[in-house]
Design a protein around this motif. Structure first.
Motif, PDB file in Angstrom:
ATOM      1  N   GLN A   1      41.975  17.342  43.753  1.00 35.83           N
ATOM      2  CA  GLN A   1      40.833  16.436  43.794  1.00 35.83           C
ATOM      3  C   GLN A   1      39.540  17.234  43.608  1.00 35.83           C
ATOM      4  OE1 GLN A   1      40.566  14.167  47.390  1.00 35.83           O
ATOM      5  NE2 GLN A   1      38.800  12.985  46.704  1.00 35.83           N
ATOM      6  N   GLN A   3      35.612  17.817  43.863  1.00 38.80           N
ATOM      7  CA  GLN A   3      34.466  17.391  44.661  1.00 38.80           C
ATOM      8  C   GLN A   3      33.276  18.299  44.377  1.00 38.80           C
ATOM      9  OE1 GLN A   3      35.976  17.261  48.762  1.00 38.80           O
ATOM     10  NE2 GLN A   3      35.832  15.029  48.643  1.00 38.80           N
ATOM     11  N   GLY A  26      38.215  22.156  43.444  1.00 37.30           N
ATOM     12  CA  GLY A  26      39.173  21.499  42.567  1.00 37.30           C
ATOM     13  C   GLY A  26      38.936  21.734  41.094  1.00 37.30           C
ATOM     14  N   ASP A 100      36.296  17.903  33.660  1.00 39.35           N
ATOM     15  CA  ASP A 100      37.543  18.661  33.631  1.00 39.35           C
ATOM     16  C   ASP A 100      38.030  18.883  32.202  1.00 39.35           C
ATOM     17  OD1 ASP A 100      39.720  15.907  34.725  1.00 39.35           O
ATOM     18  OD2 ASP A 100      38.304  16.100  33.056  1.00 39.35           O
ATOM     19  N   PHE A 114      32.683  13.934  36.995  1.00 37.78           N
ATOM     20  CA  PHE A 114      32.564  14.210  38.423  1.00 37.78           C
ATOM     21  C   PHE A 114      31.091  14.468  38.748  1.00 37.78           C
ATOM     22  CE2 PHE A 114      37.012  14.336  38.927  1.00 37.78           C
ATOM     23  CZ  PHE A 114      37.537  14.981  37.836  1.00 37.78           C
TER      24      PHE A 114
END
Length: 125
Positions: A1, A3, A26, A100, A114
């Motif tokens: 995950q 963050q 992450g 990502d 994110f």
């Protein structure tokens, strides 16, 4: 995950300095591009600085170039935004953003999936 946790916002007088931090978990900070965006009241969120993955090339909007400096500490998985010569028009909520898949910098908000929670920066006397 993944963050992103921001810290370092606050109230500062015109001409003052602040340093924002964005601690990432992450995701490998030194591999993917990390951007800083800001959103002033009544305005759209805009990208102001970015550091690209691997080669660490930095980018700045003209409005902050020469006053803001982006850097990263891969060991601490943290990206910083050092802000100096702050002006009233720098007042905004500041967000760090990561992706990502994105390794080169982009000003497009939709390229980042994110986001940090936001840090209020208020420049006022």
């Amino acid at each position: 995950q993944v963050q992103l946790v921001e810290s370092g916002g606050g109230l500062v007088q015109p001409g003052g300095s602040l340093r924002l931090s964005c601690t990432v978990s992450g995701l490998t900070v030194g591999y993917y591009a990390i951007g800083w965006f800001r959103q002033a009241p009544g305005k759209e969120r805009e990208g102001i600085s970015c550091i690209s993955g691997s080669d660490g090339i930095t980018y700045y909007r003209p409005s902050v170039k020469g006053r803001f400096t982006i850097s990263r500490d891969n060991a601490k998985s943290t990206v910083y935004l050092q802000m100096s010569g702050l002006k009233a028009e720098d007042t905004a909520v500041y967000y760090c953003a990561a992706s990502d898949w994105l390794r080169v910098c982009s000003w497009g908000r939709n390229d980042y999936n994110f986001w940090g929670q936001g840090a209020q920066v208020t420049v006022s006397s």
